[in-house]
Write a protein that holds these residues in place. Structure first.
Motif, short mmCIF file in Angstrom:
data_model
loop_
_atom_site.label_atom_id
_atom_site.label_comp_id
_atom_site.label_asym_id
_atom_site.label_seq_id
_atom_site.Cartn_x
_atom_site.Cartn_y
_atom_site.Cartn_z
N ASP A 271 -3.07 28.69 -26.55
CA ASP A 271 -3.88 29.81 -26.07
C ASP A 271 -3.62 30.11 -24.60
O ASP A 271 -4.28 30.97 -24.02
N HIS B 295 -2.97 34.18 -21.06
CA HIS B 295 -3.92 33.38 -21.85
C HIS B 295 -4.68 34.32 -22.77
O HIS B 295 -4.69 35.56 -22.59
N ARG C 128 -9.24 24.87 -14.57
CA ARG C 128 -10.42 25.14 -15.39
C ARG C 128 -10.05 25.63 -16.79
O ARG C 128 -10.78 25.38 -17.74
N ASP D 202 -10.33 34.55 -25.19
CA ASP D 202 -11.27 33.47 -25.46
C ASP D 202 -11.11 32.34 -24.46
O ASP D 202 -12.09 31.75 -24.00
N ALA D 203 -9.87 32.02 -24.09
CA ALA D 203 -9.63 30.96 -23.10
C ALA D 203 -10.25 31.34 -21.77
O ALA D 203 -10.84 30.49 -21.08
N ALA E 278 -12.86 33.28 -21.33
CA ALA E 278 -14.32 33.19 -21.47
C ALA E 278 -14.79 31.75 -21.35
O ALA E 278 -15.84 31.48 -20.75
N ARG E 279 -14.02 30.81 -21.91
CA ARG E 279 -14.41 29.40 -21.81
C ARG E 279 -14.28 28.87 -20.38
O ARG E 279 -15.10 28.06 -19.93
N ALA E 280 -13.25 29.31 -19.69
CA ALA E 280 -13.00 28.81 -18.33
C ALA E 280 -13.98 29.39 -17.32
O ALA E 280 -14.30 28.74 -16.32
N GLY E 281 -14.46 30.60 -17.57
CA GLY E 281 -15.33 31.26 -16.61
C GLY E 281 -14.53 32.07 -15.62
O GLY E 281 -13.29 32.05 -15.61
N ALA F 41 -11.35 23.54 -19.99
CA ALA F 41 -12.10 24.23 -21.04
C ALA F 41 -11.38 24.17 -22.39
O ALA F 41 -11.76 24.88 -23.32
N GLY F 42 -10.37 23.33 -22.49
CA GLY F 42 -9.67 23.16 -23.76
C GLY F 42 -8.45 24.02 -23.94
O GLY F 42 -7.88 24.07 -25.04
N GLY F 43 -8.01 24.68 -22.87
CA GLY F 43 -6.82 25.53 -22.96
C GLY F 43 -5.57 24.71 -23.22
O GLY F 43 -5.32 23.71 -22.54
#
Length: 436
Positions: A118, A159, A187, A162-163, A165-168, A191-193
């Motif tokens: 992602d 990216h 980040r 969604d990536a 949005a998770r990172a901020g 955030a799982g990227g």
């Protein structure tokens, strides 16, 4: 862009500040992409020049102009504005003075489909403007874990929405100890990227933080030349040779996310966004050399020779003159010539007008031969002026270690040309500040 137009695959975000028509080569490198399903959002950070007019004049419906509501002084604000307005499935970034090869977005899309990542990064050549020994090659990571240990500039990154949005959102410089781009990269990972590399170099970054006064005296000559070269003969851009140079000089995949922490103020000074105040020329003005950041134009101030700076590794060394005058001025400065420099081969310009200094040979010191250079010219009446010392490239040195080589510059003295200041005594006084 019409709201009924189908959402594109990519949203390309280009943050900018006062780049005017010099932004066009970077825009053109996006518009020349072989993958055409994208939108390009150019976001001004409250620009005060005509960048908006230039961008709106680009005849392509995929290009949109936006602006931040407040001045951020960093790419963070424009990038957040771009992410919020993005319609694409993937978000890619490009600096307003960087260039993409035409397969950049296609490489990213293929990597997403092959890997399921992602976040995708391309290989990037970062050019400091001082020759092949001063380039970096970044972004060629060999696995997802390598993304945490290696920094790569945003122009090489994309990216998913969604990536992001998770990172901020991208943070302000005072909200992170890292550089804002390193912070966002870390980040994304936290955030799982999942990062994957295209394995191909498709980005050329013209590092503004190593180009002295690049925001004050703007140019797009390098970008236009590369864009033309990529269009006429792509094979002539030898990235394999660039990789070899980078490896030889320990500049291959050797930048980390902590490498650029706390460098923002230094970068602002180098780029010409944090300048000394302009002063009108009085009867005499003395400019002593300091250790301010000057990118690749000047080596650092030598501790053993207070007030003396050596030019390089850039073959064109710019010297800022924060002085105004409505009439002709005389300028004198001390030069120190060491091994590897031929003073007769060095050209001088004042505000890009060639000047021919009168050179007076002075006594020889332990460190090298001293000269006094004196000439007459015109300063700008309402803006900053600059000297250029233009060296033949083969005279520039890679490093200054125990004993420098090249050309050193000491205190610069200016006075109105219609007054008769005794230059000799004045310079004798100035030389006290240079222990050579």
């Amino acid at each position: 862009m019409s709201s009924t137009r189908a959402a594109p695959v990519f949203t390309v975000v280009m943050a900018t500040y006062n780049r005017s028509h010099h932004i066009l080569p970077s825009i053109q490198s996006v518009l020349r992409q072989s993958l055409t399903d994208f939108e390009l959002l150019v976001i001004g950070d409250c620009c005060t020049d005509d960048t908006e007019k230039v961008v709106r004049g680009v005849a392509d419906e995929r290009v949109r102009w936006l602006s931040t509501q407040e001045r951020w002084g960093t790419q963070s604000g424009p990038n957040n504005t771009g992410i919020a307005a993005a319609r694409g499935s993937y978000i890619a970034y490009i600096g307003h003075d960087d260039i993409w090869k035409d397969d950049h977005l296609r490489n990213h899309l293929e990597t997403y489909r092959k890997t399921g990542a992602d976040c995708v990064v391309s290989g990037l050549v970062a050019d400091e403007g001082a020759g092949p020994d001063y380039i970096w090659v970044l972004g060629l990571i060999d696995g997802p874990d390598a993304a945490r240990d290696n920094f790569f500039p945003p122009s090489s990154v994309s990216h998913t929405k969604d990536a992001a949005a998770r990172a901020g959102p991208w943070r302000r410089p005072d909200e992170t100890e890292l550089a804002v781009d390193s912070d966002f990269q870390v980040r994304l990972i936290d955030a799982g990227g999942h990062f994957a590399s295209t394995g191909k170099i498709s980005v050329f970054k013209f590092t503004a933080s190593r180009r002295y006064l690049s925001y004050l005296f703007k140019s797009s000559d390098e970008q236009n030349a590369l864009l033309e070269q990529l269009s006429d003969d792509p094979a002539s851009v030898n990235v394999d040779e660039m990789v070899e140079h980078a490896k030889r000089n320990d500049r291959f995949m050797s930048a980390t996310n902590t490498s650029f922490a706390n460098v923002r103020q230094q970068s602002l000074k180098t780029r010409g966004l944090d300048l000394p105040p302009l002063e009108p020329l009085g009867s005499i003005h003395m400019l002593r050399q300091d250790d301010d950041a000057r990118g690749a134009d000047w080596h650092g101030l030598r501790k053993k020779n207070r007030g003396l700076r050596f030019a390089g590794p850039n073959a064109i060394a710019r010297l800022l003159l924060p002085v105004t005058s409505s009439g002709p001025v005389r300028l004198s400065m001390r030069l120190c010539v060491l091994d590897g420099a031929d003073l007769s081969q060095i050209r001088f310009t004042l505000n890009d007008t060639p000047v021919q200094p009168k050179l007076t040979r002075l006594r020889k010191k332990k460190i090298g031969r001293l000269w006094q250079a004196t000439f007459e010219g015109e300063l700008k009446a309402d803006s900053y002026s600059f000297l250029k010392l233009i060296h033949p490239p083969d005279q520039m040195v890679k490093t200054i270690s125990k004993r420098p080589t090249g050309l050193g510059v000491g205190t610069v003295i200016l006075w109105p040309a219609d007054t008769r200041h005794p230059a000799g005594p004045v310079l004798s006084f100035a030389s006290r500040f240079i222990r050579i």
